[in-house]
Scaffold this motif. Structure first.
Motif, PDB file in Angstrom:
ATOM      1  N   GLU A  24       0.829  -1.210   0.000  1.00  0.00           N
ATOM      2  CA  GLU A  24       0.000   0.000   0.000  1.00  0.00           C
ATOM      3  C   GLU A  24       0.863   1.259   0.000  1.00  0.00           C
ATOM      4  N   LEU A  25       1.972   1.227   0.729  1.00  0.00           N
ATOM      5  CA  LEU A  25       2.875   2.377   0.756  1.00  0.00           C
ATOM      6  C   LEU A  25       3.485   2.636  -0.618  1.00  0.00           C
ATOM      7  N   MET A  26       3.922   1.574  -1.273  1.00  0.00           N
ATOM      8  CA  MET A  26       4.511   1.745  -2.614  1.00  0.00           C
ATOM      9  C   MET A  26       3.478   2.312  -3.589  1.00  0.00           C
ATOM     10  N   ALA A  27       2.261   1.815  -3.514  1.00  0.00           N
ATOM     11  CA  ALA A  27       1.201   2.309  -4.397  1.00  0.00           C
ATOM     12  C   ALA A  27       0.904   3.785  -4.106  1.00  0.00           C
ATOM     13  N   PHE A  28       0.874   4.155  -2.842  1.00  0.00           N
ATOM     14  CA  PHE A  28       0.637   5.554  -2.489  1.00  0.00           C
ATOM     15  C   PHE A  28       1.744   6.446  -3.051  1.00  0.00           C
ATOM     16  N   ARG A  72      -3.983  11.671   5.463  1.00  0.00           N
ATOM     17  CA  ARG A  72      -5.250  10.939   5.246  1.00  0.00           C
ATOM     18  C   ARG A  72      -4.974   9.475   4.907  1.00  0.00           C
ATOM     19  N   PHE A  73      -4.002   9.246   4.047  1.00  0.00           N
ATOM     20  CA  PHE A  73      -3.626   7.878   3.685  1.00  0.00           C
ATOM     21  C   PHE A  73      -3.194   7.096   4.926  1.00  0.00           C
ATOM     22  N   LEU A  74      -2.325   7.693   5.740  1.00  0.00           N
ATOM     23  CA  LEU A  74      -1.821   7.002   6.935  1.00  0.00           C
ATOM     24  C   LEU A  74      -2.916   6.793   7.978  1.00  0.00           C
ATOM     25  N   LYS A  75      -3.851   7.728   8.077  1.00  0.00           N
ATOM     26  CA  LYS A  75      -5.005   7.535   8.978  1.00  0.00           C
ATOM     27  C   LYS A  75      -5.813   6.320   8.530  1.00  0.00           C
ATOM     28  N   GLY A  76      -5.916   6.115   7.226  1.00  0.00           N
ATOM     29  CA  GLY A  76      -6.592   4.933   6.695  1.00  0.00           C
ATOM     30  C   GLY A  76      -5.846   3.654   7.062  1.00  0.00           C
ATOM     31  N   GLU A  78      -3.967   3.301   9.707  1.00  0.00           N
ATOM     32  CA  GLU A  78      -4.229   3.121  11.142  1.00  0.00           C
ATOM     33  C   GLU A  78      -5.545   2.385  11.374  1.00  0.00           C
ATOM     34  N   SER A  79      -6.553   2.861  10.717  1.00  0.00           N
ATOM     35  CA  SER A  79      -7.890   2.283  10.896  1.00  0.00           C
ATOM     36  C   SER A  79      -7.943   0.836  10.406  1.00  0.00           C
ATOM     37  N   LYS A  80      -7.396   0.595   9.247  1.00  0.00           N
ATOM     38  CA  LYS A  80      -7.449  -0.735   8.644  1.00  0.00           C
ATOM     39  C   LYS A  80      -6.698  -1.780   9.464  1.00  0.00           C
ATOM     40  N   TYR A  81      -5.551  -1.393  10.050  1.00  0.00           N
ATOM     41  CA  TYR A  81      -4.701  -2.352  10.750  1.00  0.00           C
ATOM     42  C   TYR A  81      -4.742  -2.205  12.277  1.00  0.00           C
ATOM     43  N   ASN A  82      -5.615  -1.333  12.752  1.00  0.00           N
ATOM     44  CA  ASN A  82      -5.780  -1.126  14.193  1.00  0.00           C
ATOM     45  C   ASN A  82      -4.444  -0.811  14.869  1.00  0.00           C
ATOM     46  N   ILE A  83      -3.772   0.208  14.339  1.00  0.00           N
ATOM     47  CA  ILE A  83      -2.504   0.678  14.903  1.00  0.00           C
ATOM     48  C   ILE A  83      -2.576   2.184  15.080  1.00  0.00           C
ATOM     49  N   GLN A  84      -1.611   2.722  15.811  1.00  0.00           N
ATOM     50  CA  GLN A  84      -1.448   4.165  15.972  1.00  0.00           C
ATOM     51  C   GLN A  84      -0.130   4.565  15.322  1.00  0.00           C
ATOM     52  N   LEU A  85      -0.176   5.548  14.434  1.00  0.00           N
ATOM     53  CA  LEU A  85       1.042   6.040  13.788  1.00  0.00           C
ATOM     54  C   LEU A  85       1.387   7.472  14.200  1.00  0.00           C
ATOM     55  N   PHE A  86       0.479   8.140  14.899  1.00  0.00           N
ATOM     56  CA  PHE A  86       0.680   9.554  15.217  1.00  0.00           C
ATOM     57  C   PHE A  86       0.876   9.810  16.704  1.00  0.00           C
ATOM     58  N   ASP A  87       1.029   8.775  17.492  1.00  0.00           N
ATOM     59  CA  ASP A  87       1.234   8.908  18.932  1.00  0.00           C
ATOM     60  C   ASP A  87       2.731   9.059  19.195  1.00  0.00           C
ATOM     61  N   ARG A  88       3.182  10.269  19.433  1.00  0.00           N
ATOM     62  CA  ARG A  88       4.608  10.543  19.637  1.00  0.00           C
ATOM     63  C   ARG A  88       5.097  10.124  21.028  1.00  0.00           C
ATOM     64  N   MET A  89       4.212   9.615  21.858  1.00  0.00           N
ATOM     65  CA  MET A  89       4.618   9.131  23.175  1.00  0.00           C
ATOM     66  C   MET A  89       4.794   7.615  23.195  1.00  0.00           C
ATOM     67  N   GLN A  90       4.977   7.036  22.027  1.00  0.00           N
ATOM     68  CA  GLN A  90       5.405   5.645  21.885  1.00  0.00           C
ATOM     69  C   GLN A  90       6.887   5.704  21.529  1.00  0.00           C
TER      70      GLN A  90
END
Length: 151
Positions: A24-28, A72-76, A78-90
């Protein structure tokens, strides 16, 4: 010079998730545009944890709208794979078993227990240039921005 954005998942992804997200990343990256013109971009998933977007700014720089489309792509993702990508406290760090990720409270506990110390390599996902990945991405805790949080 290549501008980068690093997003870190809140958990190590499975091999299957990693493969799917990489595709998905390569396609984006192939269709990522700025003002209707293609960016010279690439994207990768590294270590089943880090999403890295790159844009060659000598060809064209990403702007507000193109950056918004990547979010927007990365938020998608997150939702699809049930992960957090924007939490800077990880926080990601190198352990004796490989790369590990833990939240702020967990990191503080590992510090108190001596499992993480001043020499532990931690990942600074705030770097913005590709050349920094070599010597400024994984740095000893004592010289990282993380140290200021845990005095």
């Amino acid at each position: 010079m290549k501008r980068i954005w690093i997003y870190q998942a809140d958990r190590i992804l499975s091999q299957e998730e990693s493969t799917q997200i990489s595709d998905e990343l390569m396609a984006f990256a192939e269709q990522w545009k700025v003002h209707g013109k293609p960016l010279s971009a690439s994207a990768e998933l590294r270590d089943g944890l880090f999403v890295i977007l790159k844009v060659d700014e000598e060809i064209a720089a990403a702007s507000g709208c193109s950056i918004d489309s990547s979010v927007r792509f990365l938020k998608g993702i997150e939702s699809k794979y049930n992960i957090q990508l924007f939490d800077r406290m990880q926080f990601a760090y190198k352990s004796e078993h490989g790369i590990a990720v833990v939240n702020r409270d967990g990191f503080e506990k590992l510090l108190a227990e001596g499992i993480i110390n001043d020499d532990t390599l931690v990942f600074d996902n705030t770097i913005t240039q590709e050349h920094q990945m070599e010597n400024a991405w994984a740095v000893p805790f004592h010289s990282s921005w993380h140290k200021r949080l845990f005095k």
